[in-house]
Structures are given as structure tokens and as C-alpha cells.
Design an enzyme around this catalytic site. Structure first.
Site, short mmCIF file in Angstrom:
data_model
loop_
_atom_site.label_atom_id
_atom_site.label_comp_id
_atom_site.label_asym_id
_atom_site.label_seq_id
_atom_site.Cartn_x
_atom_site.Cartn_y
_atom_site.Cartn_z
N HIS A 36 0.73 -1.35 -0.04
CA HIS A 36 -0.14 -0.10 -0.02
C HIS A 36 0.87 1.27 -0.17
O HIS A 36 0.74 2.28 -1.00
CB HIS A 36 -0.97 -0.11 1.26
CG HIS A 36 -1.80 1.25 1.16
ND1 HIS A 36 -2.97 1.27 1.10
CD2 HIS A 36 -1.34 2.40 1.77
CE1 HIS A 36 -3.50 2.48 1.44
NE2 HIS A 36 -2.56 3.23 1.75
N GLU A 37 1.75 1.06 0.84
CA GLU A 37 2.67 2.59 0.92
C GLU A 37 3.65 2.66 -0.25
O GLU A 37 3.68 3.94 -0.71
CB GLU A 37 3.65 2.42 2.33
CG GLU A 37 2.78 2.31 3.63
CD GLU A 37 1.63 3.36 3.67
OE1 GLU A 37 1.91 4.38 3.09
OE2 GLU A 37 0.85 3.26 4.34
N HIS A 59 1.90 4.32 -3.26
CA HIS A 59 2.04 5.75 -3.18
C HIS A 59 2.95 6.46 -3.95
O HIS A 59 2.82 7.37 -4.72
CB HIS A 59 1.91 6.25 -1.75
CG HIS A 59 0.45 6.17 -1.05
ND1 HIS A 59 -0.80 6.85 -1.47
CD2 HIS A 59 0.30 5.57 0.32
CE1 HIS A 59 -1.72 6.39 -0.63
NE2 HIS A 59 -1.17 5.83 0.41
#
Length: 643
Positions: free
Chosen positions: A437-438, A441
Site C-alpha cells: 500500500h505504502e 503511493h
């Protein structure tokens, strides 16, 4: 910070956590400042491929091999001519981050100027097809009256040091900048400075004089850049009234290894195992070399991983495991406590997961030219010097994670925290979905608007899609062989110790389990809430493509491509979403991002998945008749003719 955004925080609203988030006081949210009230306006337009006016034959044809020499008659010239034709009165500059993606589409980006000064939130992106013609384009150029007076003539603006102090005072930043100590040192570019003599920031603050498009006009502003750890900010301070802030962008949006292998999301799904030489042999190097030497620790061309118990900016000299034989095998069990007792295993897991993801994304098109994270780009384009800094057990917070994404050429930074909603507490590095998820980004911020522009997800709906993309990739990667479209998934379930995860609904194709529709975004102010709606649509897309093309062998890490097209529906969905990011305009909305995915399929497969894509979006209200309005969206379940 999301892409110069601090993107992340698995970004949890505090009310979904079992315990409140704790952190040192550097974070903006912890200093009683709501920077979301300073978001950039959402003003982009996207002209999809079938809406582009008919063009005469062009002399240049982009090369599917990725040959992107810039010369007379090439794709950059074609893009420039298109901009001149579309907006003949505009003044602008070419942003030096153009490239030809692995799908054969040339991506060219421009920034509008006035009196030689950037209008910072104006962008024009042109996508050139394999036939040398304009395929699609995005536009957020200012079409109003340009101020007649050139501020450079009378020097009618404040000193940059005053602007820095204005940003610090207005946002209550933990930075000290005493006038008698601070010096604004000119750097390359017009009215562009780096500040020396400050304290409290992770790096020297910067300022550049720009215009900002706001409320139908242009305001002269100092763009002040401050990296304070949990936030990496671009603060647009009025160039005459330094106590007035017009807008804020946050870049931070949340050998042999014994690890939870790729596809195992967390300790509930499987066991740790020893993995030998996990990198893809056909990529540039293994994970421990960057062209300057070998590193017998968790450092290499793509990433550098270490513990960071203080939560500070230092990382070079922080602890990381070392193994002269490149055997990174360390003990870990869920019962071990405190987290520092298994720091070697945590750092190794974080290094492994991130590197595998880097390699998977590379195969799918997020490579050097597209702005990926590498120290050495091996003369393949893009700007090097920017591996991902990975902080395990970061002491700046708990119950969360974040990723800071500055422009290409500057390292991204991931901060992974421990979670105290269980006993003993849990380490987010062991939940792959959080790491993926991170890191996503960083991907979405580099691809949207071009690698040199990290503020293209700073609007509310754009930032929401940033969260949605991150959830989507984390979910797609954890699919199991026996999964079907009836399989539901959560986010952050293990780390947060919440059976239903940290989102409002599970990701599901069942409208009873997850009833999210496009119009649900009305009135929402949380990027994570908006992101759940977007990811729910992408989950529909994922299963529509899997039902058509299969999910492939999910135990195999490397995507299989034939003529540049993934052979299974899972990786095809990921590829189309990535390619759509590169096509869409800066600060996109749902409708524009949907159209960009359709255009990506038109390039990649000649539109053979058009109906599967439309059915996914229309099911949740983003059909043909859907219209974006930030306060009152129009939903539609309508499909185009033929679907």
C-alpha cells in the site's frame, strides 16, 4: 506526504484504531493544523482517445522498442505543436521528464508560465500514440487574464526568508528560522532558493517564486518546501502577505532471506520460509549492488532498509543486519517481545517485500523512464539517485505507516510503525499489504502527471484515488489459487487486530457486503473513505478480467507477458491501472481515471477488454452517464453500445 505527498497512513482515521496514534510532535495533524483545508483545487480536464479531434498524418512514429531520441519531428515536437494548436496564446515550458512507456505511448508534460514564472498548478500532458499522432491529453492551464505587470521588474514581492517564516508560523511547523541566522542561497532557476541556518527540518528548506491558480485568478506565491518527517510540505505563501497561505501539498501520502514469501499477506496466511536469490534474473542487478559496490546488508540499488527507533531523519548510519555471506535468516514469532528483539527479521522482511514489488512493477512498466526508485538507472532514462528509504519500527508513531514521494531523483521514504492494538504489539513490516500500500503511493505519484511532478494527487478526489490504488494493488497481489469473485478481502486486519480490517467495507463484488457506489463520495472529506470507493471499483475490474483471462499461477512471482500484454487477468488489471495513471491528467477525478484505463486498454489490447472495464465501473455507478461534481456527483449504471 503523497508524492510530494505524504501518502500513507495506511492512512487510518483515528476512530478505526483500537488505540490512539502516538507520535512525536513534528506531524502537522498532531499540531492542531488541518492541512486538508488547504488542498489544491481540482481543475483538470482529460480528453480521452475517441474524443481527440482528427489529425493529419504525422511524420514521426514512436518506437515500440522505447527509442525516445528527442529530435526535430519526434513525439515531443508533435506534443508541443498540439499544445500550440490547442492553446495558441499560452506561454509554457517543457518539463524534462518525457518518455516512451513500454506500451509504446509517448508521455510529454508541460507547465504554464507567466512572465517567465511557473504557474505551479497548471499542467498540460500529451500522450502520443504509436502512429505518431496525439492519442489523448490532459489540461489544467489557466485561461483567464494574465497579470499585466511583471513582478520581476519592480521586485514587487517579499523576501523568501519572510515567506519561510510565514509558512512556519501559519502551519505551526517545528522548524526554527531566526532572521539573523537564516540565509537564502540562490540555486538554479529564477527566484529559487535554499535556506541555510535553519533547524528542525530533515533537510534545508527551499523556496521558489511561482504563480498559483486559485479562485479564477492567479496569485503570486512563494512555494516553500519543508521536510519535517511525518509531513513533507509544499506551502504556497502569498508573496506579499506572508501570513496568508493559499494552498498546501503534502508529499507523504503512510541472497537468502527467511521471510513470509510473496503472496503471503501476514502470519495468519502462512509460514516464513528461506528464499534463495529471489530477484528476477533478467533485470539489471540483484538487490545488493548499485554499480558502486556490493552491500552485505539490507541495502542496494532499489532500497535501503534499517531500524529507526528515534523516528529521526538519519538513516545512513542506522542499524541494519549484516551478513558477509548474504544469508539474512533471523528468528521471529508473533509471541516475541519487545519488537526490538526481532528487528533483524523485521528489516529483512521489509527489504524483501519492497524489492519483490519493485521487480514486479518493473516488468509491468514502472521502470527507469517512468520514474521508479533506483540509485543507478543504468543509462536507461529517468533520474537516478533515488532508492526507497525503508524505516522499520520507526519511532515517530504507532498504528500506521506512510510514504513520502518527492520528484524523480530524490529518494522516497517509507515509515513502518508497530501496532499496539494487540498483546504483544505487532510489526507492520510483517503485513505485506501495508508495505505494498505504502510503496504504491510512490508509484501513483510518480506516474500521474510525470515523474518530475509530485503534486498531482493533491486534490481531494485525486488523493482518494491514491489511497484506492494502494489498496487495490495490495489486494490483487494477495490473491490465492482457490479465490473466486465471491472471495472478499480486508485491509490491515492482522496489524490492527480488527477482523473486518480498517476500511468501512471489505473489498467484495457482492453489493450487500460492499454497497459502495460512485455517489457515496459526495460529502466525504477523507481520502481513505473516497479511496475505498475507488478500490471497490477496481476490485470489480480485477475479477471481470480474471473471469475472462484467468488468474494465472499465483504461486509464481514474476508476471508473464506475451508481446507486452500480461497473459492472466490479475496482472493485466494491474498493468492497465498502471498505464492509466501515466495517461490521466494531473489532479484527476474518477471519471477521468476511468477513461484513462479504457484508453490504456485501447493501446495495449486494441480495446478487447472494453466491456469488462465498463461493466466494472458501471456496476458501481461510474457508467457512461456519470458526471463529476465535487459536491453533487451524478451516478450512472449505463453501458456503452455493444456492451
Amino acid at each position: 506526504m503523497h508524492g510530494l505527498l505524504l501518502a500513507g497512513l495506511l492512512a487510518l482515521p483515528l476512530n478505526v484504531l483500537a488505540h490512539p496514534t502516538e507520535s512525536h510532535s513534528s506531524g502537522i495533524s498532531r499540531r492542531a493544523i488541518d492541512i486538508t483545508s488547504y488542498r489544491l483545487p481540482q481543475i483538470s480536464k482529460y480528453t480521452k482517445s475517441d474524443a481527440v479531434p482528427k489529425q493529419d498524418d504525422e511524420s514521426f512514429t514512436t518506437s515500440s522498442t522505447g527509442d525516445d531520441n528527442v529530435s526535430s519531428g519526434d513525439y515531443v515536437t508533435t506534443a508541443t505543436d498540439w499544445l500550440k494548436k490547442t492553446l495558441p496564446k499560452a506561454t509554457y515550458r517543457l518539463v524534462n521528464d518525457h518518455y516512451i512507456g513500454d506500451s509504446g505511448i509517448g508521455h510529454v508534460h508541460f507547465r504554464q508560465t507567466a512572465h517567465g514564472i511557473d504557474i505551479d498548478n497548471t499542467d498540460f500532458n500529451v500522450n502520443i500514440g504509436r502512429d505518431g499522432k496525439v492519442f489523448s491529453f490532459g489540461n489544467s492551464f489557466y485561461d483567464g487574464e494574465i497579470p499585466k505587470a511583471n513582478p520581476m521588474v519592480k521586485r514587487d514581492f517579499s523576501d523568501p526568508v519572510n515567506a519561510l517564516q510565514g509558512a512556519i508560523q501559519t502551519l505551526n511547523l517545528p522548524v526554527t528560522a531566526k532572521p539573523e541566522n537564516v540565509k537564502a542561497k540562490p540555486v538554479e532557476g529564477k527566484e529559487n532558493f535554499k535556506f541555510e541556518g535553519t533547524s528542525g527540518a530533515f533537510s534545508d528548506p527551499k523556496a521558489q517564486l511561482v504563480y498559483l491558480q486559485k479562485d479564477g485568478g492567479l496569485v503570486l506565491s512563494w512555494k516553500v518546501e519543508t521536510d519535517i518527517g511525518d509531513n513533507w510540505l509544499l506551502t504556497y505563501v502569498d508573496a506579499n502577505k506572508n501570513d496568508k497561505v493559499h494552498s498546501v501539498v503534502d508529499y507523504v501520502s503512510a541472497a537468502e532471506y527467511k521471510v513470509y514469501p510473496w503472496g503471503i499477506n501476514d502470519p495468519t496466511e502462512g509460514n516464513r520460509t528461506s528464499i534463495h536469490l529471489p530477484w528476477f534474473k533478467t533485470l539489471s542487478t540483484d538487490w545488493h549492488i548499485d554499480g558502486k559496490g556490493w552491500y552485505s546488508t539490507t541495502r542496494g540499488n532499489n532500497a535501503i532498509a534499517q531500524e529507526n527507533p528515534t523516528g529521526g531523519p538519519e538513516y545512513e548510519n542506522n542499524y541494519r543486519p549484516k551478513s558477509p555471506l548474504f544469508i539474512f535468516k533471523y528468528p521471529y514469532s508473533e509471541a516475541m517481545t519487545p519488537p526490538s528483539s526481532y528487528r533483524d527479521a523485521s528489516i529483512t522482511q521489509l527489504f524483501y517485500t519492497t524489492n519483490v514489488y519493485h521487480d514486479v512493477l518493473y516488468i509491468l512498466g514502472f521502470n527507469e523512464k517512468a520514474g521508479n526508485f533506483q540509485v543507478n538507472n543504468w543509462n536507461k532514462g529517468g533520474v537516478g539517485g533515488d532508492f526507497a528509504i525503508l524505516n522499520s519500527q520507526d519511532g515517530s508513531g504507532v498504528n500506521n505507516a506512510n510514504f513520502a514521494t518527492p520528484p524523480d531523483g530524490q529518494p522516497g521514504r517509507m515509515r513502518m510503525y508497530t501496532w499496539n492494538a494487540s498483546t504483544p504489539e505487532r510489526d507492520g513490516c510483517f503485513e505485506a499489504g501495508i508495505v505494498i500500500h505504502e510503496y504504491t503511493h510512490g508509484v501513483s505519484n510518480r506516474l500521474t502527471g510525470g515523474p518530475a511532478n509530485s503534486r498531482c494527487l493533491a486534490a481531494l478526489e485525486s488523493g482518494g484515488m491514491g489511497e484506492g490504488w494502494s489498496d487495490f494493488f495490495a489486494t490483487a497481489i494477495r490473491l490465492k489459487a482457490g479465490d473466486t469473485r465471491a472471495t472478499d478481502y480486508t485491509m490491515g486486519e492482522w496489524a490492527s487486530n480488527r477482523p473486518n480490517g480498517i476500511r468501512k467495507y471489505r473489498y467484495s463484488t457482492n453489493l450487500t457486503t460492499n454497497p459502495h457506489m460512485y455517489v457515496d463520495a459526495d460529502g466525504l472529506t477523507s481520502v481513505h473513505a473516497i479511496g475505498t470507493i475507488w478500490a471497490s471499483m477496481l476490485y470489480e475490474l480485477l475479477w471481470n478480467l480474471i473471469d475472462k483471462h484467468g488468474k494465472g499461477n499465483v504461486t509464481k512471482v514474476r508476471p508473464v507477458l506475451k508481446n507486452g500484454v500480461p497473459t492472466d487477468g490479475r496482472h493485466l488489471a494491474m498493468k492497465l491501472v498502471l498505464d492509466g495513471m501515466a495517461l490521466q491528467p494531473c489532479l484527476p477525478n474518477f471519471v477521468q481515471a476511468r477513461d484513462a484505463i479504457l484508453d490504456a486498454d485501447k493501446v495495449l489490447t486494441q480495446g478487447s477488454n472494453k466491456c469488462e472495464i465498463w461493466k466494472a465501473f458501471a456496476k458501481r455507478g461510474l457508467g457512461v452517464g456519470a458526471v463529476f461534481n465535487p459536491s453533487k456527483r451524478t451516478g450512472s449504471n449505463e453501458l456503452p453500445a455493444g456492451c
